[in-house]
Each structure stands twice: as structure tokens, then as C-alpha cells.
Design an enzyme around this catalytic site. Structure first.
Site, PDB file in Angstrom:
ATOM      1  N   SER A   1       0.831  -1.207   0.000  1.00 14.89           N
ATOM      2  CA  SER A   1       0.000   0.000   0.000  1.00 14.89           C
ATOM      3  C   SER A   1       0.863   1.253   0.000  1.00 14.89           C
ATOM      4  O   SER A   1       2.073   1.199   0.242  1.00 14.89           O
ATOM      5  CB  SER A   1      -0.896   0.012   1.234  1.00 14.89           C
ATOM      6  OG  SER A   1      -0.106   0.299   2.379  1.00 14.89           O
ATOM      7  N   LYS A   2       0.200   2.373  -0.239  1.00 15.29           N
ATOM      8  CA  LYS A   2       0.909   3.659  -0.242  1.00 15.29           C
ATOM      9  C   LYS A   2       1.564   3.887   1.124  1.00 15.29           C
ATOM     10  O   LYS A   2       2.653   4.417   1.218  1.00 15.29           O
ATOM     11  CB  LYS A   2      -0.080   4.781  -0.569  1.00 15.29           C
ATOM     12  CG  LYS A   2       0.545   6.168  -0.426  1.00 15.29           C
ATOM     13  CD  LYS A   2      -0.332   7.243  -1.007  1.00 15.29           C
ATOM     14  CE  LYS A   2       0.335   8.598  -0.964  1.00 15.29           C
ATOM     15  NZ  LYS A   2       0.516   9.141   0.389  1.00 15.29           N
ATOM     16  N   ARG A   3       0.851   3.458   2.174  1.00  9.61           N
ATOM     17  CA  ARG A   3       1.396   3.660   3.517  1.00  9.61           C
ATOM     18  C   ARG A   3       2.742   2.952   3.705  1.00  9.61           C
ATOM     19  O   ARG A   3       3.636   3.469   4.364  1.00  9.61           O
ATOM     20  CB  ARG A   3       0.384   3.196   4.573  1.00  9.61           C
ATOM     21  CG  ARG A   3       0.356   4.160   5.753  1.00  9.61           C
ATOM     22  CD  ARG A   3      -0.734   3.872   6.763  1.00  9.61           C
ATOM     23  NE  ARG A   3      -2.002   3.520   6.151  1.00  9.61           N
ATOM     24  CZ  ARG A   3      -2.761   2.513   6.580  1.00  9.61           C
ATOM     25  NH1 ARG A   3      -2.364   1.755   7.584  1.00  9.61           N
ATOM     26  NH2 ARG A   3      -3.927   2.270   6.019  1.00  9.61           N
TER      27      ARG A   3
END
Ligand code: GLU
Length: 502
Positions: free
Chosen positions: A261-263
Site C-alpha cells: 500500500s501507499k502507507r
């Protein structure tokens, strides 16, 4: 094999995740390998999720990656329009075909009603499913008499069109990557095909498009596998031949636990998007982080596909020649940010010093330094092996461009001795009289002077490096002084001696 026609069908809901780029890449490789056509279709029927700029971002990303679209909104083609919102009127007639066949129905239940049914079920520890059992008790054209539901339609009451999933039937189908699959319809719900806002859902729209665009193979992310039984049922209801399916495994976080994910990227400092995303909450991109498109693509190709040999470096043409969907694995592929850098390093090594000098000159210009290519070529030759990105060249060579402002105190403590100032001034006068300032000539002169006086080579060279670089790093000392030149070398020695003797 029939004519291969594949599509990449993103929804313009934000920046394109690298998992999406990989899906596009595999479609592209498969198409080119088989002399087929690669189509870009924009799936924008969910108006609530539409994000301005996303469509251009997708096209720009594919272009940067070297993935060439054969048919699409920009390229045109005989199967357009290639943007779903440009053809929204056609989908209703396909929903109507299913209603006429008795495979779909109108449903008038309000969102509030459905929400309350959901929360009631939840309280009882169950999940509400709009299926064969539930539909009889709800408000739709299956449970109501024809006059009743026709009246609702005539009055203009909002409705959706749902697929009438058969009650208890085994659906058999095949996936190129996953093999034969059997699913019982008992676990499936009556999916909405057409929404009350007059737009089709993804399920209906993509399937109609795949049929009309004569798509031969659907290659897409694994998240769509649970929807495949519904899609198979829809093909059956329409009486159309389904394409072949290949559902690609997920891209996993570096620790292998869950979807990338972007996180994860934010936490660990790597991008999960090909290009910088400039709108709203901005996001890093591989391009702006200094990656070349070739290693980026090379890395993505190997995240899920295995060439069956030890070879790791593949050009796009080699990927096209070698790619086969049968060698895509079933299990998720762990993303490794270090490996991404490694690929860029490998490709950077293959570039000529001239190419790199041109790229580095741009970087320097942005920092206010102007140098000619020939000078930069020599410099690049000195540090190339140590760098993975053009911006790393600066980190390795900043002291070539500017004299040190501070001296590493650790090194000063260890290497700047009582006699250093005197020795360095003596060295300075030797260099003042040296006409040929090439690395080889200065090396000869300095070594001869050291030898003649019986000095300690290490002590002198370390002290010299401290004054020229500011610390103990960088390439060969004689290469450095030769590149910065006599004047600058003498100036730095003077400045250092003065400052460190205080
Ligand atoms: N619009 C869908 C998505 O963005 C496409 C899925 C498919 O390829 O069928 O994931």
C-alpha cells in the site's frame, strides 16, 4: 489461437498503483508476444469515485514505461468509444436483455432499508445477502405482481437492476493461472448490474465492453477472482463465449504480510506509483525519484513472472520474446525496494559516461553549476560504479564543485598532527612548481618527494584528503586534484592549513 486482443481497464480514481502498472505490462507483453492488440479502456462508470487528472496520469504513466497502446481514447480504433462514460446509453439495453430473459430484475428497496437489514443481521451474528431466499421478501419484480412493479416504474420510483443468481448450482470455470475452479451459487448474491443513477456497475459494463471489443484474454488482478462466477453466469445468460481468464497474484508488502500500500511506501521511503501524483494528497513517483523506466519495468516484470532461467536483466523486447502467462505464479510477490534500486544500478552501469554526463549536467544546472560534458565525463568515470541514480553522482562528487566548509572533526582529531601544517605547505610548494597537473604526473611528483624525505605516505595523503574533501571519502586523491585543477588545489590547501592551525 484466435486474434489476441487484451485490455487494461483502469478506473480513474487516483494515481495508478505499481500493481496496476504490472497488470498493464503483462497484458502488453502477452499481446506483443502473440502478435495481438493492447487496448486501454477507461472504466469510469462510478461517478462518485472519479478523480480529475487520473486519466491523463494513467496515459502518461504507460507512456513513460514504454507500454504502447494500440487502441484507446487517444489512439482511437474500431471498437470505441474507449471511455465507458462516453457510451453510457448502450449499457441499459443489455440489462434489459437480461430482464427479458428472466435473468435479471428490478429492485426498489431503498438504501436505508437495505442498511437496516444489514445491521439487523449483523446484530444476530449473520450476514445479510440479497439472494434467492431474501429476494422473495424484498421489493422487486420477482416478489411483486407485474402490475405492481410496472406501476412503480411508471411512477418513476428509483430502482436498480439485479442479476438473478440461481439458488444452488455449481459453476465450473477455468483460470489460466489458477486452473479449474468450482463455486456454488449458494454463497453468491444478486449483484447490482445497473444503478439508480442510470449508470451500469463495473460487472455489467466491463463484460459488455469485453464482448463488444472482442477481448480474447482477460488478464487482471486477483481481487476480481471472487467476481468471476458472476461474470461466467452473465456470459451464459447473454449466450456469449467468455474470453480466457488469468488472475494475477497480489503485490505484497516487503515483509510479505498483506497487499503493498501507499502507507508502506511512505513508511519505508519508496514510491508505490510510477509518477509523482500532484493532486490533493501528493505522492512520490519512480520517475521523479530518479529511476529509469527500463529497470522499473524490468523489476515489475519479475514480480510474479518467472522466466525459468537465472537471467534477471531483460529489455522490453526480451521480455516480449520470453514472456508467457503460464509462468506467472499463483502466490503473491513480495516487493523489495532494495531490489528496485539494484535494477536501476545495473541499468545505470550500462549507460555511457557521455549519456550520464548529459543527465548529470541537467542536475548540476538546477543547482547553479555549469560544466561542459567532457569535464563531467571524466568525473563520472571516477564514481560511476558507486552510484545507482544520477542524483547519487552529486552525493559522491559534491566536493569536486565546492571547497569544504567544515572539516570532519573525527578525522581532524585522528589525522591532523603537529607537523601536518608544515608538511602540507611543503607539498603545496611542490605542486606550485608542477606544470603537468594530470593525475599520473602529480602522483609521480608527490611520491618522489615523500620517498626522498622518508615521510609517511598515509599521514600525508590523509591530511591532504582532509583539506581537499573535508573528510576521508571519494575516489583516488590524484584524480581529485587533477580534476579540480592546480589553482583550486592550492587554495584548498592554504585555506585548510590556516583554519586547522588556529
Ligand atoms: N476497472 C477495473 C479496475 O480498475 C478493471 C478490472 C478488470 O480488468 O476487469 O480494477
Amino acid at each position: 489461437m484466435e486474434q489476441v486482443r487484451v485490455r487494461f481497464a483502469p478506473s480513474p480514481t487516483g494515481p495508478l498503483h505499481i500493481g496496476g502498472v504490472r497488470t498493464a505490462l503483462y497484458n502488453y507483453l502477452f499481446a506483443k508476444k502473440n502478435g495481438g492488440t493492447f487496448i486501454l479502456r477507461i472504466e469510469d462508470t462510478d461517478q462518485t469515485r472519479f478523480v480529475e487528472g487520473a486519466e491523463e496520469y494513467i496515459m502518461e504513466s504507460l507512456k513513460w514505461c514504454g507500454i504502447v497502446v494500440d487502441e484507446g481514447i487517444r489512439e482511437g480504433g474500431n471498437y470505441g468509444p474507449y471511455r465507458q462514460s462516453d457510451k453510457k446509453t448502450i449499457y441499459r439495453q443489455y440489462a434489459d436483455i437480461l430482464i427479458d430473459k428472466g435473468d435479471a430484475y428490478y429492485a426498489f428497496d431503498t438504501p436505508e432499508k437495505l442498511e437496516s437489514l444489514r445491521s439487523e443481521s449483523e446484530k444476530a451474528g449473520k450476514t445479510f445477502i440479497y439472494n434467492a431466499e431474501a429476494r422473495e421478501k424484498l421489493i422487486n419484480s420477482v416478489s411483486l405482481k407485474e402490475v405492481e412493479w410496472r406501476e412503480k416504474l411508471d411512477k418513476g420510483e428509483p430502482f436498480v437492476i439485479r442479476f438473478k443468481m440461481p439458488h444452488n448450482e455449481d459453476i465450473h470455470f477455468d483460470d489460466i493461472i489458477r486452473g479449474h475452479i468450482v463455486v456454488n451459487t449458494g454463497t453468491l448474491d444478486d449483484k447490482v448490474l445497473f444503478k439508480s443513477d442510470g449508470m451500469p456497475t463495473y460487472h455489467l459494463a466491463h463484460l459488455v465492453d469485453d464482448h463488444l471489443m472482442e477481448i480474447s484474454h482477460v488478464i487482471r488482478g486477483e481481487e476480481w477472482l471472487p467476481s468471476l462466477p458472476l461474470h461466467i453466469m452473465l456470459y451464459r445468460s447473454f449466450g456469449w463465449n467468455p474470453p480466457l481468464f488469468a488472475h494475477l497474484p497480489l503485490l505484497l508488502k516487503p515483509d510479505g504480510k498483506g497487499k503493498l500500500s501507499k502507507r508502506d511506501g511512505d513508511k519505508m521511503g519508496f514510491p508505490v506509483f510510477p509518477l509523482f501524483w500532484p493532486y490533493g494528497e501528493t505522492a512520490k513517483g519512480y520517475r521523479e525519484d530518479g529511476y529509469y523506466p527500463e529497470p522499473f519495468i524490468n523489476m515489475l516484470a519479475l514480480l510474479g513472472w518467472n522466466p525459468g532461467t537465472e537471467q534477471e536483466i531483460f529489455s522490453m523486447d526480451e521480455l516480449i520474446n520470453t514472456f508467457s502467462i503460464d509462468r506467472v505464479g499463483k502466490s503473491g510477490s513480495r516487493f523489495d525496494p532494495e531490489k528496485a534500486k539494484w535494477f536501476n544500478h545495473q541499468y545505470l552501469q550500462k549507460r555511457t559516461n557521455t549519456q550520464l554526463a548529459i543527465e548529470f549536467r541537467e542536475f548540476l544546472r538546477a543547482h547553479g553549476y555549469h560544466f561542459d560534458i567532457i569535464r563531467l565525463e571524466t568525473l563520472i568515470g571516477l564514481v560511476k560504479e558507486r552510484v545507482s541514480f544520477v542524483k547519487d553522482i552529486w552525493e559522491q562528487t559534491d566536493f569536486f564543485f565546492k571547497a569544504p566548509e567544515i572539516y570532519d572533526q573525527e578525522v581532524v582529531k585522528k589525522r591532523w598532527k603537529e607537523d601536518s601544517a608544515g608538511l602540507l605547505l611543503e607539498l603545496k610548494s611542490i605542486l606550485e612548481n608542477t606544470v603537468d597537473f594530470s593525475a599520473a604526473a602529480t602522483e609521480l611528483v608527490i611520491k618522489a618527494w615523500i620517498e626522498k624525505n622518508g615521510y609517511n605516505t598515509g599521514a600525508i595523503m590523509n591530511a591532504l584528503r582532509l583539506l581537499i574533501v573535508g573528510t576521508l571519502r571519494g575516489p583516488h586523491m590524484f584524480d581529485i586534484i587533477s580534476w579540480i585543477g592546480k589553482d583550486e588545489t592550492l587554495k584548498r590547501i592554504d585555506k585548510g592549513v590556516t583554519l586547522l592551525s588556529k
